[in-house]
Design a protein around this motif. Structure first.
Motif, PDB file in Angstrom:
ATOM      1  N   ALA A   5       0.828  -1.203   0.000  1.00 56.72           N
ATOM      2  CA  ALA A   5       0.000   0.000   0.000  1.00 56.72           C
ATOM      3  C   ALA A   5       0.865   1.256   0.000  1.00 56.72           C
ATOM      4  CB  ALA A   5      -0.936  -0.002   1.207  1.00 56.72           C
ATOM      5  N   GLN A   6       1.928   1.237   0.782  1.00 60.62           N
ATOM      6  CA  GLN A   6       2.829   2.382   0.843  1.00 60.62           C
ATOM      7  C   GLN A   6       3.531   2.583  -0.504  1.00 60.62           C
ATOM      8  OE1 GLN A   6       5.844   2.108   3.873  1.00 60.62           O
ATOM      9  NE2 GLN A   6       6.427   4.242   3.657  1.00 60.62           N
ATOM     10  N   ASP A   7       3.988   1.509  -1.092  1.00 62.08           N
ATOM     11  CA  ASP A   7       4.688   1.571  -2.368  1.00 62.08           C
ATOM     12  C   ASP A   7       3.781   2.081  -3.493  1.00 62.08           C
ATOM     13  OD1 ASP A   7       7.124   0.764  -4.021  1.00 62.08           O
ATOM     14  OD2 ASP A   7       5.556  -0.437  -4.994  1.00 62.08           O
ATOM     15  N   ARG A   8       2.540   1.627  -3.491  1.00 63.41           N
ATOM     16  CA  ARG A   8       1.608   1.949  -4.579  1.00 63.41           C
ATOM     17  C   ARG A   8       0.793   3.213  -4.333  1.00 63.41           C
ATOM     18  NH1 ARG A   8       0.835  -2.344  -8.666  1.00 63.41           N
ATOM     19  NH2 ARG A   8      -1.047  -1.156  -9.028  1.00 63.41           N
ATOM     20  N   GLY A   9       0.666   3.605  -3.068  1.00 67.33           N
ATOM     21  CA  GLY A   9      -0.187   4.744  -2.751  1.00 67.33           C
ATOM     22  C   GLY A   9      -1.658   4.438  -2.981  1.00 67.33           C
ATOM     23  N   GLU A  10      -2.020   3.186  -2.786  1.00 65.60           N
ATOM     24  CA  GLU A  10      -3.389   2.735  -3.017  1.00 65.60           C
ATOM     25  C   GLU A  10      -3.954   2.124  -1.740  1.00 65.60           C
ATOM     26  OE1 GLU A  10      -2.491   1.730  -7.693  1.00 65.60           O
ATOM     27  OE2 GLU A  10      -2.709   0.064  -6.301  1.00 65.60           O
ATOM     28  N   GLY A  11      -5.269   2.190  -1.603  1.00 66.87           N
ATOM     29  CA  GLY A  11      -5.925   1.619  -0.441  1.00 66.87           C
ATOM     30  C   GLY A  11      -5.971   0.106  -0.500  1.00 66.87           C
ATOM     31  N   VAL A  12      -5.816  -0.516   0.654  1.00 63.41           N
ATOM     32  CA  VAL A  12      -5.862  -1.974   0.748  1.00 63.41           C
ATOM     33  C   VAL A  12      -6.704  -2.364   1.959  1.00 63.41           C
ATOM     34  CG1 VAL A  12      -4.543  -4.103   1.086  1.00 63.41           C
ATOM     35  CG2 VAL A  12      -3.572  -2.259  -0.301  1.00 63.41           C
ATOM     36  N   THR A  13      -7.641  -3.259   1.734  1.00 62.40           N
ATOM     37  CA  THR A  13      -8.416  -3.878   2.804  1.00 62.40           C
ATOM     38  C   THR A  13      -8.242  -5.380   2.654  1.00 62.40           C
ATOM     39  OG1 THR A  13     -10.069  -2.111   2.801  1.00 62.40           O
ATOM     40  CG2 THR A  13     -10.719  -4.205   3.801  1.00 62.40           C
ATOM     41  N   VAL A  14      -7.954  -6.052   3.749  1.00 69.17           N
ATOM     42  CA  VAL A  14      -7.847  -7.504   3.729  1.00 69.17           C
ATOM     43  C   VAL A  14      -8.934  -8.078   4.622  1.00 69.17           C
ATOM     44  CG1 VAL A  14      -6.081  -7.558   5.548  1.00 69.17           C
ATOM     45  CG2 VAL A  14      -6.323  -9.518   4.022  1.00 69.17           C
ATOM     46  N   VAL A  15      -9.587  -9.133   4.130  1.00 76.17           N
ATOM     47  CA  VAL A  15     -10.638  -9.804   4.885  1.00 76.17           C
ATOM     48  C   VAL A  15     -10.176 -11.228   5.165  1.00 76.17           C
ATOM     49  CG1 VAL A  15     -13.063 -10.521   4.922  1.00 76.17           C
ATOM     50  CG2 VAL A  15     -12.406  -8.402   3.749  1.00 76.17           C
ATOM     51  N   PHE A  16     -10.209 -11.589   6.451  1.00 71.30           N
ATOM     52  CA  PHE A  16      -9.811 -12.923   6.893  1.00 71.30           C
ATOM     53  C   PHE A  16     -11.029 -13.698   7.376  1.00 71.30           C
ATOM     54  CE2 PHE A  16      -5.769 -10.595   7.897  1.00 71.30           C
ATOM     55  CZ  PHE A  16      -4.934 -11.312   7.057  1.00 71.30           C
ATOM     56  N   ASP A  17     -10.943 -15.030   7.274  1.00 72.65           N
ATOM     57  CA  ASP A  17     -11.902 -15.934   7.903  1.00 72.65           C
ATOM     58  C   ASP A  17     -11.457 -16.164   9.337  1.00 72.65           C
ATOM     59  OD1 ASP A  17     -13.556 -16.788   5.636  1.00 72.65           O
ATOM     60  OD2 ASP A  17     -11.749 -17.751   4.884  1.00 72.65           O
ATOM     61  N   GLY A  18     -12.358 -16.689  10.127  1.00 72.51           N
ATOM     62  CA  GLY A  18     -11.999 -17.125  11.477  1.00 72.51           C
ATOM     63  C   GLY A  18     -12.213 -16.061  12.525  1.00 72.51           C
ATOM     64  N   ARG A  19     -11.856 -16.441  13.743  1.00 71.68           N
ATOM     65  CA  ARG A  19     -12.053 -15.528  14.866  1.00 71.68           C
ATOM     66  C   ARG A  19     -11.133 -14.320  14.723  1.00 71.68           C
ATOM     67  NH1 ARG A  19      -7.764 -15.747  18.103  1.00 71.68           N
ATOM     68  NH2 ARG A  19      -6.505 -17.630  18.154  1.00 71.68           N
ATOM     69  N   PRO A  20     -11.608 -13.160  15.146  1.00 69.90           N
ATOM     70  CA  PRO A  20     -10.762 -11.962  15.072  1.00 69.90           C
ATOM     71  C   PRO A  20      -9.498 -12.118  15.906  1.00 69.90           C
ATOM     72  CG  PRO A  20     -13.046 -11.363  15.417  1.00 69.90           C
ATOM     73  CD  PRO A  20     -12.960 -12.853  15.582  1.00 69.90           C
ATOM     74  N   ARG A  21      -8.417 -11.589  15.399  1.00 69.63           N
ATOM     75  CA  ARG A  21      -7.126 -11.611  16.080  1.00 69.63           C
ATOM     76  C   ARG A  21      -6.584 -10.196  16.126  1.00 69.63           C
ATOM     77  NH1 ARG A  21      -8.150 -16.429  13.552  1.00 69.63           N
ATOM     78  NH2 ARG A  21      -6.901 -18.220  14.128  1.00 69.63           N
ATOM     79  N   GLU A  22      -5.663  -9.965  17.034  1.00 74.64           N
ATOM     80  CA  GLU A  22      -5.007  -8.666  17.153  1.00 74.64           C
ATOM     81  C   GLU A  22      -3.896  -8.604  16.106  1.00 74.64           C
ATOM     82  OE1 GLU A  22      -4.971  -4.971  18.543  1.00 74.64           O
ATOM     83  OE2 GLU A  22      -6.268  -6.512  19.397  1.00 74.64           O
ATOM     84  N   ILE A  23      -4.090  -7.761  15.107  1.00 79.44           N
ATOM     85  CA  ILE A  23      -3.103  -7.612  14.043  1.00 79.44           C
ATOM     86  C   ILE A  23      -2.925  -6.121  13.794  1.00 79.44           C
ATOM     87  CG2 ILE A  23      -2.542  -8.050  11.616  1.00 79.44           C
ATOM     88  CD1 ILE A  23      -4.298 -10.572  11.810  1.00 79.44           C
ATOM     89  N   GLU A  24      -1.740  -5.629  14.057  1.00 78.97           N
ATOM     90  CA  GLU A  24      -1.454  -4.217  13.832  1.00 78.97           C
ATOM     91  C   GLU A  24      -1.032  -4.014  12.388  1.00 78.97           C
ATOM     92  OE1 GLU A  24       0.989  -2.174  16.657  1.00 78.97           O
ATOM     93  OE2 GLU A  24       0.308  -3.487  18.274  1.00 78.97           O
ATOM     94  N   ALA A  25      -1.667  -3.034  11.757  1.00 86.38           N
ATOM     95  CA  ALA A  25      -1.341  -2.748  10.361  1.00 86.38           C
ATOM     96  C   ALA A  25      -1.882  -1.370   9.997  1.00 86.38           C
ATOM     97  CB  ALA A  25      -1.957  -3.804   9.453  1.00 86.38           C
ATOM     98  N   ARG A  26      -1.276  -0.790   8.992  1.00 87.95           N
ATOM     99  CA  ARG A  26      -1.794   0.471   8.450  1.00 87.95           C
ATOM    100  C   ARG A  26      -2.931   0.207   7.469  1.00 87.95           C
ATOM    101  NH1 ARG A  26       3.790   1.237   8.710  1.00 87.95           N
ATOM    102  NH2 ARG A  26       4.017   0.590   6.559  1.00 87.95           N
ATOM    103  N   VAL A  27      -2.917  -0.951   6.829  1.00 89.13           N
ATOM    104  CA  VAL A  27      -4.029  -1.297   5.941  1.00 89.13           C
ATOM    105  C   VAL A  27      -5.227  -1.687   6.802  1.00 89.13           C
ATOM    106  CG1 VAL A  27      -2.507  -2.033   4.062  1.00 89.13           C
ATOM    107  CG2 VAL A  27      -3.343  -3.728   5.700  1.00 89.13           C
TER     108      VAL A  27
END
Length: 131
Positions: A41-63
């Motif tokens: 996302a930083q390299d491209r200057g584009e928005g990114v959303t990621v969707v995961f299956d399963g129980r929510p987890r603590e994941i730090e990210a700018r996206v």
């Protein structure tokens, strides 16, 4: 003014595109993908959303990190398809998945699709932020 593409990533599909033992540490694989997506996302200057299956987890990210609100087979696929369907500008979305049904649903709603393996190679081609 041209629009900026926004990426909507089927997280477990991208992770699963490489049999590197990710199943032994699912949370670690999610975190590693988030780091790569941040760099992308930083390299491209584009928005990114990621969707995961399963129980929510603590994941730090700018996206943007999302977990499918439902459980079960195809939960993330259904959430991604819903997100595309309600988006004000689905033509600006690039859905990353190798799931044929999700790809068809995304295209029918107006989004473009890129395969998980192709996208994984894009991520691999990026230099680490510290190197």
């Amino acid at each position: 003014m041209p629009s900026v593409p926004r990426w909507l990533v089927d997280g477990m599909n991208v992770i699963g595109s490489r049999p590197d033992g990710w199943w032994r540490d699912r949370t670690g694989a999610m975190r590693a993908l988030a780091v790569q997506l941040d760099r992308f996302a930083q390299d491209r200057g584009e928005g990114v959303t990621v969707v995961f299956d399963g129980r929510p987890r603590e994941i730090e990210a700018r996206v943007e990190i999302r977990f499918a609100p439902a459980r079960g087979r195809n939960a993330a696929d259904d959430e991604i398809a819903r997100m595309v369907a309600v988006d004000d500008a689905p033509g600006d979305l690039l859905v990353v998945t190798s799931d044929a049904d999700l790809a068809a649903r995304a295209r029918a709603a107006g989004a473009d699709v890129e395969g998980a393996g192709t996208f994984r190679r894009r991520l691999d081609a990026l230099e680490p932020a510290d190197g």
